[in-house]
Each structure stands twice: as structure tokens, then as C-alpha cells.
Design a protein around this motif. Sequence first.
Motif, short mmCIF file in Angstrom:
data_model
loop_
_atom_site.label_atom_id
_atom_site.label_comp_id
_atom_site.label_asym_id
_atom_site.label_seq_id
_atom_site.Cartn_x
_atom_site.Cartn_y
_atom_site.Cartn_z
N PRO A 52 0.83 -1.20 0.00
CA PRO A 52 0.00 0.00 0.00
C PRO A 52 0.87 1.26 0.00
N THR A 53 0.34 2.32 -0.57
CA THR A 53 1.06 3.59 -0.61
C THR A 53 0.93 4.27 0.75
N GLY A 54 1.70 5.32 0.95
CA GLY A 54 1.65 6.08 2.19
C GLY A 54 0.27 6.67 2.45
N ASP A 55 -0.37 7.17 1.38
CA ASP A 55 -1.71 7.74 1.53
C ASP A 55 -2.73 6.67 1.92
N GLU A 56 -2.59 5.48 1.35
CA GLU A 56 -3.51 4.39 1.69
C GLU A 56 -3.34 3.97 3.15
N LEU A 57 -2.09 3.94 3.61
CA LEU A 57 -1.84 3.60 5.01
C LEU A 57 -2.38 4.66 5.95
N LEU A 58 -2.21 5.93 5.59
CA LEU A 58 -2.75 7.01 6.41
C LEU A 58 -4.27 6.93 6.49
N THR A 59 -4.91 6.66 5.37
CA THR A 59 -6.37 6.52 5.36
C THR A 59 -6.80 5.35 6.23
N PHE A 60 -6.07 4.25 6.13
CA PHE A 60 -6.40 3.07 6.95
C PHE A 60 -6.24 3.38 8.43
N PHE A 61 -5.12 4.00 8.81
CA PHE A 61 -4.89 4.32 10.22
C PHE A 61 -5.93 5.31 10.75
N LYS A 62 -6.35 6.26 9.92
CA LYS A 62 -7.38 7.21 10.36
C LYS A 62 -8.71 6.49 10.56
N SER A 63 -8.98 5.47 9.72
CA SER A 63 -10.23 4.73 9.87
C SER A 63 -10.24 3.89 11.15
N LEU A 64 -9.06 3.56 11.69
CA LEU A 64 -9.00 2.81 12.94
C LEU A 64 -9.53 3.63 14.11
N ASP A 65 -9.47 4.96 14.01
CA ASP A 65 -10.01 5.82 15.07
C ASP A 65 -11.52 5.63 15.21
N GLU A 66 -12.19 5.33 14.10
CA GLU A 66 -13.65 5.18 14.11
C GLU A 66 -14.09 3.72 14.28
N PHE A 67 -13.15 2.79 14.20
CA PHE A 67 -13.45 1.36 14.30
C PHE A 67 -13.68 0.97 15.75
N THR A 68 -14.75 0.21 16.00
CA THR A 68 -15.02 -0.31 17.34
C THR A 68 -14.83 -1.83 17.29
N PRO A 69 -13.73 -2.32 17.84
CA PRO A 69 -13.45 -3.75 17.78
C PRO A 69 -14.33 -4.54 18.74
N SER A 70 -14.42 -5.84 18.50
CA SER A 70 -15.16 -6.72 19.40
C SER A 70 -14.44 -6.85 20.74
N LEU A 71 -13.12 -6.83 20.70
CA LEU A 71 -12.33 -6.89 21.93
C LEU A 71 -12.17 -5.48 22.49
N PRO A 72 -12.45 -5.28 23.76
CA PRO A 72 -12.26 -3.95 24.33
C PRO A 72 -10.79 -3.53 24.27
N ASP A 73 -10.56 -2.23 24.06
CA ASP A 73 -9.19 -1.71 23.99
C ASP A 73 -8.40 -2.04 25.25
N SER A 74 -9.07 -2.00 26.40
CA SER A 74 -8.37 -2.27 27.66
C SER A 74 -7.85 -3.71 27.72
N LEU A 75 -8.61 -4.65 27.17
CA LEU A 75 -8.17 -6.05 27.16
C LEU A 75 -6.97 -6.22 26.24
N THR A 76 -7.05 -5.66 25.05
CA THR A 76 -5.94 -5.75 24.10
C THR A 76 -4.70 -5.07 24.67
N ALA A 77 -4.88 -3.88 25.27
CA ALA A 77 -3.74 -3.16 25.85
C ALA A 77 -3.11 -3.96 26.98
N HIS A 78 -3.93 -4.65 27.77
CA HIS A 78 -3.41 -5.47 28.86
C HIS A 78 -2.49 -6.57 28.33
#
Length: 116
Positions: free
Chosen positions: A10-36
Motif C-alpha cells: 500500500p502507498t503512504g496515503d492508503e496507510l494514512l487513510t487506513f490508520f485514520k479509519s481505525l479511530d472510528e473502528f469499534t473492535p469486538s475486543l475492548p481496547d483495555s483487554l488488548t492493551a493489557h
Amino acid sequence: STQSTGNRPPTGDELLTFFKSLDEFTPSLPDSLTAHYLAKAGLNTSDPRIIRLVSLAAQKFVTEVAADALAHSTMRGNPSGGSKKSRDKRNLLTVEDLQPALADMGVNVKKPGYYM
């Protein structure tokens, strides 16, 4: 909208778009569990995008294993988990179905001897 990159990285712009979309993504696993578990493995990060990226990868892994286990169960002729008397068509996840699904992903699981 997500575009397939084929075999090229992927290009740099595609990666930036993907990473920005992660801000709006709500995963099934809570962030606190993954961070732990990331911290337990030695990766301490406060970047929520990294945490969500790992959550997304874990979610994809679990989804693929579950889908493969269901396919193995169906191929064994056990679509309703073995309960012939019940009209309930819910599937029952068994170790016998999980073993080949996980083996396809490179994870070897064996029942302890006392369960055999």
C-alpha cells in the motif's frame, strides 16, 4: 472506501487513510483487554490505533477459526452439534472441530490425556 492493492504494497496515503479509519473502528475486543495483553507481552503503547490494529487482527483470526470450525463440523455431518433429538439448530463448538481449524492456522491443540 477500501481498495484492494493486489500484490503491491500500500502507498503512504492508503496507510494514512487506513490508520485514520481505525479511530472510528469499534473492535469486538475492548481496547483495555488488548492493551493489557500487549503490555503483558512487552509492548506498552498509548496509541489507540496500534491497540485497535491488534484487536482487528485478533478479531479476524478468531472469525476465521470459527468459520473453519463450522465448516469442519458440517463436513463431519454434525451441523447441529450432534443433538439429533433437539429441533434447536444451534451449532456446538467442539474441540474436534477446533483442532483442524486451528491446525490450518499453525496452532496445535491437543486434549489432555484424562479427557480422552
